[in-house]
Design a protein around this motif. Structure first.
Motif, PDB file in Angstrom:
ATOM      1  N   ASN A   1     -16.834 -60.343 -19.057  1.00 23.59           N
ATOM      2  CA  ASN A   1     -16.593 -60.439 -20.491  1.00 23.59           C
ATOM      3  C   ASN A   1     -17.748 -61.235 -21.117  1.00 23.59           C
ATOM      4  OD1 ASN A   1     -15.375 -60.455 -22.977  1.00 23.59           O
ATOM      5  ND2 ASN A   1     -14.019 -62.171 -22.482  1.00 23.59           N
ATOM      6  N   PRO A   2     -18.943 -60.657 -21.112  1.00 21.24           N
ATOM      7  CA  PRO A   2     -20.109 -61.418 -21.560  1.00 21.24           C
ATOM      8  C   PRO A   2     -20.063 -61.759 -23.052  1.00 21.24           C
ATOM      9  CG  PRO A   2     -20.695 -59.129 -21.133  1.00 21.24           C
ATOM     10  CD  PRO A   2     -19.281 -59.286 -20.701  1.00 21.24           C
ATOM     11  N   SER A   3     -20.596 -62.917 -23.409  1.00 25.52           N
ATOM     12  CA  SER A   3     -20.536 -63.320 -24.826  1.00 25.52           C
ATOM     13  C   SER A   3     -21.810 -63.993 -25.313  1.00 25.52           C
ATOM     14  CB  SER A   3     -19.353 -64.267 -25.036  1.00 25.52           C
ATOM     15  OG  SER A   3     -19.606 -65.481 -24.348  1.00 25.52           O
ATOM     16  N   VAL A   4     -22.702 -64.334 -24.387  1.00 25.15           N
ATOM     17  CA  VAL A   4     -23.905 -65.080 -24.782  1.00 25.15           C
ATOM     18  C   VAL A   4     -24.708 -64.312 -25.847  1.00 25.15           C
ATOM     19  CG1 VAL A   4     -26.167 -65.775 -23.898  1.00 25.15           C
ATOM     20  CG2 VAL A   4     -24.113 -66.481 -22.703  1.00 25.15           C
ATOM     21  N   HIS A   5     -24.769 -62.980 -25.703  1.00 23.48           N
ATOM     22  CA  HIS A   5     -25.540 -62.185 -26.674  1.00 23.48           C
ATOM     23  C   HIS A   5     -24.950 -62.309 -28.080  1.00 23.48           C
ATOM     24  CE1 HIS A   5     -22.351 -59.630 -25.091  1.00 23.48           C
ATOM     25  NE2 HIS A   5     -22.409 -58.929 -26.205  1.00 23.48           N
ATOM     26  N   ARG A   6     -23.623 -62.463 -28.155  1.00 27.36           N
ATOM     27  CA  ARG A   6     -22.983 -62.597 -29.477  1.00 27.36           C
ATOM     28  C   ARG A   6     -23.321 -63.938 -30.102  1.00 27.36           C
ATOM     29  NH1 ARG A   6     -17.551 -61.715 -27.792  1.00 27.36           N
ATOM     30  NH2 ARG A   6     -18.110 -60.058 -26.377  1.00 27.36           N
ATOM     31  N   MET A   7     -23.305 -64.951 -29.286  1.00 27.55           N
ATOM     32  CA  MET A   7     -23.622 -66.307 -29.766  1.00 27.55           C
ATOM     33  C   MET A   7     -25.026 -66.341 -30.388  1.00 27.55           C
ATOM     34  SD  MET A   7     -22.599 -69.580 -29.581  1.00 27.55           S
ATOM     35  CE  MET A   7     -21.477 -69.805 -28.254  1.00 27.55           C
TER      36      MET A   7
ATOM     37  N   ASN B   1     -26.680 -63.506 -31.318  1.00 26.46           N
ATOM     38  CA  ASN B   1     -26.910 -62.298 -32.111  1.00 26.46           C
ATOM     39  C   ASN B   1     -28.035 -61.434 -31.567  1.00 26.46           C
ATOM     40  OD1 ASN B   1     -25.496 -61.407 -34.411  1.00 26.46           O
ATOM     41  ND2 ASN B   1     -25.872 -63.436 -35.317  1.00 26.46           N
ATOM     42  N   ILE B   2     -28.030 -61.251 -30.265  1.00 26.21           N
ATOM     43  CA  ILE B   2     -29.076 -60.413 -29.682  1.00 26.21           C
ATOM     44  C   ILE B   2     -28.456 -59.249 -28.915  1.00 26.21           C
ATOM     45  CG2 ILE B   2     -30.976 -62.076 -29.558  1.00 26.21           C
ATOM     46  CD1 ILE B   2     -30.107 -62.933 -26.904  1.00 26.21           C
ATOM     47  N   SER B   3     -29.288 -58.286 -28.633  1.00 26.67           N
ATOM     48  CA  SER B   3     -28.810 -57.073 -27.991  1.00 26.67           C
ATOM     49  C   SER B   3     -28.470 -57.348 -26.527  1.00 26.67           C
ATOM     50  CB  SER B   3     -29.920 -56.027 -28.092  1.00 26.67           C
ATOM     51  OG  SER B   3     -29.939 -55.229 -26.947  1.00 26.67           O
ATOM     52  N   ASN B   4     -27.459 -56.625 -26.050  1.00 31.13           N
ATOM     53  CA  ASN B   4     -27.103 -56.744 -24.640  1.00 31.13           C
ATOM     54  C   ASN B   4     -27.354 -55.424 -23.910  1.00 31.13           C
ATOM     55  OD1 ASN B   4     -26.070 -57.895 -22.277  1.00 31.13           O
ATOM     56  ND2 ASN B   4     -24.019 -57.096 -22.701  1.00 31.13           N
ATOM     57  N   VAL B   5     -28.292 -54.650 -24.423  1.00 27.05           N
ATOM     58  CA  VAL B   5     -28.554 -53.357 -23.807  1.00 27.05           C
ATOM     59  C   VAL B   5     -29.193 -53.545 -22.431  1.00 27.05           C
ATOM     60  CG1 VAL B   5     -29.863 -51.208 -24.046  1.00 27.05           C
ATOM     61  CG2 VAL B   5     -28.692 -52.170 -26.017  1.00 27.05           C
ATOM     62  N   GLU B   6     -30.062 -54.533 -22.351  1.00 27.87           N
ATOM     63  CA  GLU B   6     -30.708 -54.825 -21.065  1.00 27.87           C
ATOM     64  C   GLU B   6     -30.429 -56.271 -20.697  1.00 27.87           C
ATOM     65  OE1 GLU B   6     -34.532 -54.128 -22.541  1.00 27.87           O
ATOM     66  OE2 GLU B   6     -34.516 -51.996 -22.084  1.00 27.87           O
ATOM     67  N   GLY B   7     -30.371 -56.547 -19.419  1.00 29.27           N
ATOM     68  CA  GLY B   7     -30.132 -57.933 -19.030  1.00 29.27           C
ATOM     69  C   GLY B   7     -30.082 -58.126 -17.532  1.00 29.27           C
ATOM     70  N   LEU B   8     -29.380 -59.188 -17.148  1.00 29.20           N
ATOM     71  CA  LEU B   8     -29.316 -59.625 -15.752  1.00 29.20           C
ATOM     72  C   LEU B   8     -28.988 -58.497 -14.768  1.00 29.20           C
ATOM     73  CD1 LEU B   8     -29.158 -61.927 -13.599  1.00 29.20           C
ATOM     74  CD2 LEU B   8     -26.770 -62.222 -14.276  1.00 29.20           C
ATOM     75  N   THR B   9     -27.991 -57.683 -15.109  1.00 37.96           N
ATOM     76  CA  THR B   9     -27.576 -56.664 -14.128  1.00 37.96           C
ATOM     77  C   THR B   9     -28.696 -55.638 -13.885  1.00 37.96           C
ATOM     78  OG1 THR B   9     -26.438 -55.416 -15.862  1.00 37.96           O
ATOM     79  CG2 THR B   9     -25.103 -56.940 -14.580  1.00 37.96           C
ATOM     80  N   ASP B  10     -29.508 -55.370 -14.919  1.00 41.28           N
ATOM     81  CA  ASP B  10     -30.648 -54.461 -14.724  1.00 41.28           C
ATOM     82  C   ASP B  10     -31.649 -55.056 -13.740  1.00 41.28           C
ATOM     83  OD1 ASP B  10     -30.124 -52.316 -16.661  1.00 41.28           O
ATOM     84  OD2 ASP B  10     -30.301 -53.901 -18.152  1.00 41.28           O
ATOM     85  N   ILE B  11     -31.837 -56.379 -13.863  1.00 40.29           N
ATOM     86  CA  ILE B  11     -32.788 -57.048 -12.963  1.00 40.29           C
ATOM     87  C   ILE B  11     -32.255 -57.000 -11.532  1.00 40.29           C
ATOM     88  CG2 ILE B  11     -33.924 -59.252 -12.421  1.00 40.29           C
ATOM     89  CD1 ILE B  11     -33.676 -59.918 -15.445  1.00 40.29           C
ATOM     90  N   LEU B  12     -30.964 -57.289 -11.380  1.00 38.41           N
ATOM     91  CA  LEU B  12     -30.379 -57.311 -10.034  1.00 38.41           C
ATOM     92  C   LEU B  12     -30.400 -55.931  -9.387  1.00 38.41           C
ATOM     93  CD1 LEU B  12     -27.362 -59.732 -10.617  1.00 38.41           C
ATOM     94  CD2 LEU B  12     -29.647 -60.272  -9.733  1.00 38.41           C
ATOM     95  N   LEU B  13     -30.269 -54.894 -10.208  1.00 40.81           N
ATOM     96  CA  LEU B  13     -30.288 -53.533  -9.663  1.00 40.81           C
ATOM     97  C   LEU B  13     -31.718 -53.018  -9.478  1.00 40.81           C
ATOM     98  CD1 LEU B  13     -27.381 -51.937 -11.738  1.00 40.81           C
ATOM     99  CD2 LEU B  13     -27.361 -52.526  -9.314  1.00 40.81           C
ATOM    100  N   GLY B  14     -32.685 -53.811  -9.917  1.00 44.73           N
ATOM    101  CA  GLY B  14     -34.084 -53.411  -9.761  1.00 44.73           C
ATOM    102  C   GLY B  14     -34.548 -52.406 -10.805  1.00 44.73           C
ATOM    103  N   ASN B  15     -33.772 -52.226 -11.873  1.00 44.70           N
ATOM    104  CA  ASN B  15     -34.160 -51.267 -12.919  1.00 44.70           C
ATOM    105  C   ASN B  15     -35.165 -51.844 -13.909  1.00 44.70           C
ATOM    106  OD1 ASN B  15     -32.347 -49.536 -11.788  1.00 44.70           O
ATOM    107  ND2 ASN B  15     -30.696 -50.044 -13.215  1.00 44.70           N
TER     108      ASN B  15
END
Ligand SMILES: Nc1ncnc2c1ncn2[C@@H]1O[C@H](COP(=O)(O)OP(=O)(O)O)[C@@H](O)[C@H]1O
Ligand SMILES: [Mg+2]
Length: 236
Positions: free
Chosen positions: A78-84, A86-100
């Motif tokens: 239940n991510p919320s940091v992007h809301r705090m 006001n930034i996009s959550n299209v890309e982030g940590l999970t993309d890095i972990l998956l190597g994308n």
């Protein structure tokens, strides 16, 4: 321009609340004397006690000392940091972990100098597995070379075990208690869960505390916040 007005340490750095966060900052700095205290996670027993609020204000407070600071989303359910921020959550940590994607493709600068944010990215089907992977441990290790402080916003430990997993690769953990909201038994269970995994509990932040009665000091804290929030609302 990112709207960071939700964060009182940005909106009103001279307020007593921002000053209180500087007090917590000083405590963390003093805890830092013998052992490296660079990667810190925040948790609580349940949602809404103020984890994200505390982490955002603390991070701003450290960035204002010219420290390089990263806030990383650690709540992959239940991510919320992007809301705090006001930034996009299209890309982030999970993309890095998956190597994308690589880190530089995903990290966001903010209006606060020295403060970067890494959001969750696409929500994974296996958050606990991701959070306990070697990949994330190596990734967090690599952040130590770039940042003075990395703050990880973790899910509530009374509800899911994720924050306990995260605590195994952080240097310290801050436990947020929402005054009037936290259940004392839940808080005890949460503390035990953190201790069980060997988390270094740095301290407890009592949030949303509203003292009643004649001693006006804490009331003053609260009123200042409410007033400035109203002002903030009118502006928008
Ligand atoms: N000290 C406080 N006084 C008043 N409201 C607060 C305070 N701290 C947090 N809040 C509000 O409570 C809600 C939950 O806070 P949040 O930081 O998102 O909690 P969590 O991350 O633990 O779920 C938000 O709407 C936030 O603005
Ligand atoms: Mg939160």
């Amino acid at each position: 321009m990112k709207n960071m007005n939700r964060i009182i340490s940005v909106r009103n750095p001279k307020s007593p609340i921002a000053e209180a966060y500087r007090g917590i900052r000083t405590s963390i700095e003093f805890s830092n004397l013998d052992k490296e205290l660079k990667v810190i996670n925040v948790t609580s027993s349940t949602q809404n006690e103020g984890k994200s609020t505390v982490i955002a204000n603390l991070a701003v407070s450290f960035a204002n000392l010219d420290k390089k600071v990263l806030i990383m989303e650690g709540d992959l359910r239940n991510p919320s940091v992007h809301r705090m921020f006001n930034i996009s959550n299209v890309e982030g940590l999970t993309d890095i972990l998956l190597g994308n994607k690589n880190f530089t493709e995903c990290v966001h600068c903010t209006d606060v100098r020295n403060l970067h944010v890494l959001t969750c990215g696409p929500i994974p089907p296996n958050p606990s597995e991701m959070l306990s992977s070697k990949k994330i441990k190596d990734f967090v290790e690599s952040l130590r070379d770039y940042y003075d402080y990395v703050f990880i916003d973790a899910p509530p430990i009374g509800i899911v075990t994720d924050a306990g997993i995260i605590s195994t690769y952080t240097d310290g953990c801050i436990f947020v208690v929402g005054a009037g909201e936290a259940d004392i038994e839940m808080a005890k269970i949460s503390k035990e869960r953190l201790e069980k995994v060997g988390a270094n509990i740095l301290g407890v932040v009592l949030n949303k505390f509203e003292a009643s009665g004649a001693n006006g000091y804490y009331n003053y804290y609260y009123e200042q916040d409410t007033r400035s929030r109203r002002r903030g609302r009118r502006k928008r």
